[in-house]
Scaffold this active site. Sequence first.
Site, PDB file in Angstrom:
ATOM      1  N   HIS A 216       0.840  -1.212   0.000  1.00  0.00           N
ATOM      2  CA  HIS A 216       0.000   0.000   0.000  1.00  0.00           C
ATOM      3  C   HIS A 216       0.872   1.259   0.000  1.00  0.00           C
ATOM      4  O   HIS A 216       0.608   2.213  -0.728  1.00  0.00           O
ATOM      5  CB  HIS A 216      -0.877   0.063   1.260  1.00  0.00           C
ATOM      6  CG  HIS A 216      -1.928  -0.993   1.379  1.00  0.00           C
ATOM      7  ND1 HIS A 216      -2.090  -1.760   2.513  1.00  0.00           N
ATOM      8  CD2 HIS A 216      -2.896  -1.390   0.509  1.00  0.00           C
ATOM      9  CE1 HIS A 216      -3.112  -2.584   2.344  1.00  0.00           C
ATOM     10  NE2 HIS A 216      -3.613  -2.383   1.139  1.00  0.00           N
TER      11      HIS A 216
ATOM     12  N   LYS B 252     -17.671  -5.440   8.913  1.00  0.00           N
ATOM     13  CA  LYS B 252     -16.416  -6.181   9.129  1.00  0.00           C
ATOM     14  C   LYS B 252     -15.883  -5.936  10.526  1.00  0.00           C
ATOM     15  O   LYS B 252     -16.142  -4.897  11.118  1.00  0.00           O
ATOM     16  CB  LYS B 252     -15.375  -5.746   8.098  1.00  0.00           C
ATOM     17  CG  LYS B 252     -15.546  -6.404   6.751  1.00  0.00           C
ATOM     18  CD  LYS B 252     -14.287  -6.255   5.922  1.00  0.00           C
ATOM     19  CE  LYS B 252     -14.439  -6.907   4.557  1.00  0.00           C
ATOM     20  NZ  LYS B 252     -13.308  -6.575   3.679  1.00  0.00           N
TER      21      LYS B 252
ATOM     22  N   ARG C  57      -1.085  -6.040  -7.608  1.00  0.00           N
ATOM     23  CA  ARG C  57       0.122  -6.810  -7.287  1.00  0.00           C
ATOM     24  C   ARG C  57       0.359  -7.907  -8.303  1.00  0.00           C
ATOM     25  O   ARG C  57       1.480  -8.216  -8.663  1.00  0.00           O
ATOM     26  CB  ARG C  57      -0.004  -7.444  -5.892  1.00  0.00           C
ATOM     27  CG  ARG C  57       0.028  -6.462  -4.760  1.00  0.00           C
ATOM     28  CD  ARG C  57      -0.520  -7.089  -3.513  1.00  0.00           C
ATOM     29  NE  ARG C  57      -1.891  -7.548  -3.735  1.00  0.00           N
ATOM     30  CZ  ARG C  57      -2.685  -8.035  -2.796  1.00  0.00           C
ATOM     31  NH1 ARG C  57      -2.233  -8.170  -1.563  1.00  0.00           N
ATOM     32  NH2 ARG C  57      -3.912  -8.409  -3.068  1.00  0.00           N
TER      33      ARG C  57
ATOM     34  N   SER D  59      -2.446  -7.527   3.717  1.00  0.00           N
ATOM     35  CA  SER D  59      -2.715  -7.295   5.142  1.00  0.00           C
ATOM     36  C   SER D  59      -3.000  -8.616   5.848  1.00  0.00           C
ATOM     37  O   SER D  59      -2.516  -8.860   6.963  1.00  0.00           O
ATOM     38  CB  SER D  59      -3.933  -6.372   5.309  1.00  0.00           C
ATOM     39  OG  SER D  59      -3.722  -5.153   4.664  1.00  0.00           O
TER      40      SER D  59
HETATM   41  O1  PNS Z   1      -8.497  -2.718   0.720  1.00  0.00           O
HETATM   42  P1  PNS Z   1      -9.686  -3.320   0.048  1.00  0.00           P
HETATM   43  O2  PNS Z   1     -10.535  -4.084   1.041  1.00  0.00           O
HETATM   44  O3  PNS Z   1      -9.316  -4.129  -1.167  1.00  0.00           O
HETATM   45  O4  PNS Z   1     -10.568  -2.056  -0.470  1.00  0.00           O
HETATM   46  C1  PNS Z   1     -11.823  -2.263  -1.058  1.00  0.00           C
HETATM   47  C2  PNS Z   1     -12.571  -0.933  -1.172  1.00  0.00           C
HETATM   48  C3  PNS Z   1     -12.658  -0.229   0.163  1.00  0.00           C
HETATM   49  C4  PNS Z   1     -11.884  -0.045  -2.165  1.00  0.00           C
HETATM   50  C5  PNS Z   1     -14.009  -1.266  -1.723  1.00  0.00           C
HETATM   51  O5  PNS Z   1     -14.587  -2.261  -0.939  1.00  0.00           O
HETATM   52  C6  PNS Z   1     -14.911  -0.059  -1.730  1.00  0.00           C
HETATM   53  O6  PNS Z   1     -14.762   0.827  -2.558  1.00  0.00           O
HETATM   54  N1  PNS Z   1     -15.857  -0.017  -0.769  1.00  0.00           N
HETATM   55  C7  PNS Z   1     -16.760   1.100  -0.593  1.00  0.00           C
HETATM   56  C8  PNS Z   1     -18.170   0.744  -1.102  1.00  0.00           C
HETATM   57  C9  PNS Z   1     -18.273   0.987  -2.588  1.00  0.00           C
HETATM   58  O7  PNS Z   1     -17.988   2.061  -3.092  1.00  0.00           O
HETATM   59  N2  PNS Z   1     -18.717  -0.060  -3.341  1.00  0.00           N
HETATM   60  C10 PNS Z   1     -18.915   0.049  -4.775  1.00  0.00           C
HETATM   61  C11 PNS Z   1     -17.628  -0.098  -5.558  1.00  0.00           C
HETATM   62  S1  PNS Z   1     -17.004  -1.706  -5.456  1.00  0.00           S
END
Ligand code: PNS
Length: 165
Positions: free
Chosen positions: A18, A42, A92, A130
Amino acid sequence: MTRVAVFPGSFDPMTNAHLDVAQRASGLFDRLVIGVLNNPKKQPLFDIDERVDLIRRSVAGLGDHVSVDAFDGLTVDFAQRHGAGFIVRGLRAVSDFEAELQMALTNRKLAPGVDTTFLMTALEYGYVSSSLAKEVARFGGDVTPMLPPPVAEALTERLRTEPRV
Ligand code: PNS
């Protein structure tokens, strides 16, 4: 024109993969806001304030144009609140691509004016996640190659007293 990007994620906790993406993005955009998702569904190891604090300490050297903010709800709404025209995500490996493509296309449907940009993580962090870092730390392994120093310290301390799973 000021180019503003958000870099959203769960960051439970932030890894060197990150951080590498944040560093690359900080060189590309005038302003970068790292968005930490507060997802009530979560159960993160680090609560939202801890995750924000660990990221702030980890990115302190990247410059004043990089900030960290918590958010809930949609990433595109978070982007628009910050006046961002771009979402940054790291890739990645090919295995990341399918889910990222789906997210990027969903976000484009929701907000056509916000584009997703992908940055490739440095090869040396291609294996880091993570959840992997948490597993290694839980079993007493060395996580210092995977995590920024403040995160490695906090994770080791957090899991020191936690029963092994
Ligand atoms: O670190 P991560 O868990 O891969 O991040 C995922 C994240 C936070 C980018 C994704 O879950 C997200 O955008 N969540 C917010 C809800 C949202 O916008 N959902 C619609 C797009 S997928």
